[in-house]
Design a protein around this motif. Structure first.
Motif: not given
Length: 120
Positions: A29-35, A101-114
């Motif tokens: 997790f600490n490899h990812y910035s989060v927006s 959104k979690a972004d490592s600079g190479k990989l991006v992952y999104w949640g489904q939302g609330t």
């Protein structure tokens, strides 16, 4: 398997508060910035998701868009793989689905939302 799960949404009256959580699993997790973004159903294509704010990998830097500055606060606990969005003085215009959104600079992952609904 990577999962990003938002929680904490609900209905609140104007002026109220909510705290959303974004829990990540399957990643360092600490490899990812989060927006945090928000999305209003039915909006025009290309304007569907508005950036709310951002937190850096270590949590030492945050940024916010003008509509939420002074009312929203983003924090993170890397030991719990969780980012938080504290929302105060909520307004009807804040009504939306909130996604992280979690972004490592190479990989991006999104949640489904609330869903967050602000109404009297």
């Amino acid at each position: 398997q990577v999962q990003i799960v938002e929680s904490g949404g609900g209905s609140v009256q104007p002026g109220g508060s909510l705290t959303l959580s974004c829990l990540a699993s399957g990643v360092t997790f600490n490899h990812y910035s989060v927006s945090w973004y928000r999305q209003v159903p039915g909006t025009a294509p290309g304007t569907e998701r508005d950036l709310v704010g951002f937190i850096s990998r270590s949590g030492d830097r945050t940024e916010y868009r003008n509509p939420v500055k002074g009312r929203f606060n983003i924090s993170r606990d890397n030991a719990k793989n969780t980012v938080y969005l504290q929302m105060d003085d909520l307004k009807p215009a804040d009504t939306a689905v909130y996604l992280c959104k979690a972004d490592s600079g190479k990989l991006v992952y999104w949640g489904q939302g609330t869903q967050v609904t602000v109404s009297a």
